[in-house]
Design a protein around this motif. Structure first.
Motif, short mmCIF file in Angstrom:
data_model
loop_
_atom_site.label_atom_id
_atom_site.label_comp_id
_atom_site.label_asym_id
_atom_site.label_seq_id
_atom_site.Cartn_x
_atom_site.Cartn_y
_atom_site.Cartn_z
N ASP A 32 0.80 -1.35 -0.04
CA ASP A 32 -0.13 -0.18 -0.19
C ASP A 32 0.95 1.19 0.01
O ASP A 32 2.17 1.20 0.53
CB ASP A 32 -0.72 -0.04 1.05
CG ASP A 32 -2.08 -0.97 1.27
OD1 ASP A 32 -2.28 -1.24 0.04
OD2 ASP A 32 -2.63 -1.36 2.10
N ASP A 34 -4.55 6.96 -3.12
CA ASP A 34 -4.20 6.08 -2.44
C ASP A 34 -3.89 4.86 -3.44
O ASP A 34 -4.13 5.04 -4.87
CB ASP A 34 -5.19 5.26 -1.41
CG ASP A 34 -6.61 5.33 -1.94
OD1 ASP A 34 -6.73 4.91 -3.19
OD2 ASP A 34 -7.48 4.90 -1.17
N ASP A 48 -5.60 2.25 -4.50
CA ASP A 48 -6.75 1.83 -5.15
C ASP A 48 -7.13 2.91 -6.19
O ASP A 48 -8.03 2.78 -6.90
CB ASP A 48 -7.80 1.59 -4.14
CG ASP A 48 -7.72 0.57 -3.13
OD1 ASP A 48 -6.78 -0.29 -3.48
OD2 ASP A 48 -8.19 0.44 -1.78
N GLU A 89 -8.20 5.95 -5.48
CA GLU A 89 -9.11 6.88 -4.95
C GLU A 89 -8.32 8.29 -4.55
O GLU A 89 -7.37 8.05 -4.04
CB GLU A 89 -10.00 6.24 -4.03
CG GLU A 89 -10.85 5.48 -4.26
CD GLU A 89 -11.79 4.70 -3.26
OE1 GLU A 89 -12.41 5.68 -2.56
OE2 GLU A 89 -11.58 3.54 -2.75
N LYS A 108 -11.43 1.52 8.34
CA LYS A 108 -10.18 0.69 8.09
C LYS A 108 -9.08 1.03 9.56
O LYS A 108 -9.23 2.06 10.05
CB LYS A 108 -9.48 1.35 6.73
CG LYS A 108 -10.38 0.76 5.64
CD LYS A 108 -9.52 1.21 4.02
CE LYS A 108 -10.34 0.58 3.13
NZ LYS A 108 -9.46 0.50 1.99
#
Length: 106
Positions: free
Chosen positions: A44, A59, A61, A63, A99
């Motif tokens: 990540d 991020d 992902d 987003e 999260k």
């Protein structure tokens, strides 16, 4: 709930600095790079782009989030809603509701 507690804890530290005259916002914002990538472990990462009194965080992902300084006079804490980011030195604490908080390093 855990992320809320972490955010409140960082808010208290910042408020103590403001009350004691420590923590110059203009010096802190200058310490945050205009564009930096932070490794959060386990593949990540986040990218932070500084823009005045706000940051854009992207991020792993894909987003993106535009986060204003929180409170507005702050230069190292950003967030709104269920999102919070605290940048200090080469570390960024990224908190997103639902999260686990992530400590990320430049």
């Amino acid at each position: 709930m855990l992320s809320s507690l972490a955010f409140l804890a960082t808010a208290c530290v910042g408020d103590q600095q403001a009350q004691t005259g420590q923590g110059d916002a203009s010096q802190t914002i200058a310490a945050i790079p205009r564009h930096a990538t932070y490794d959060c472990g386990d593949g990540d990462w986040i990218v932070i782009e500084r823009a005045g009194n706000a940051v854009r965080l992207t991020d792993a992902d894909g987003e993106s989030y535009d986060l204003p300084a929180s409170p507005p006079s702050q230069a190292s804490r950003f967030g709104e809603g269920g999102l919070a980011l605290v940048v200090e030195g080469g570390e960024a604490l990224w908190m997103k509701a639902g999260k686990q908080p992530a400590t990320c390093r430049r």
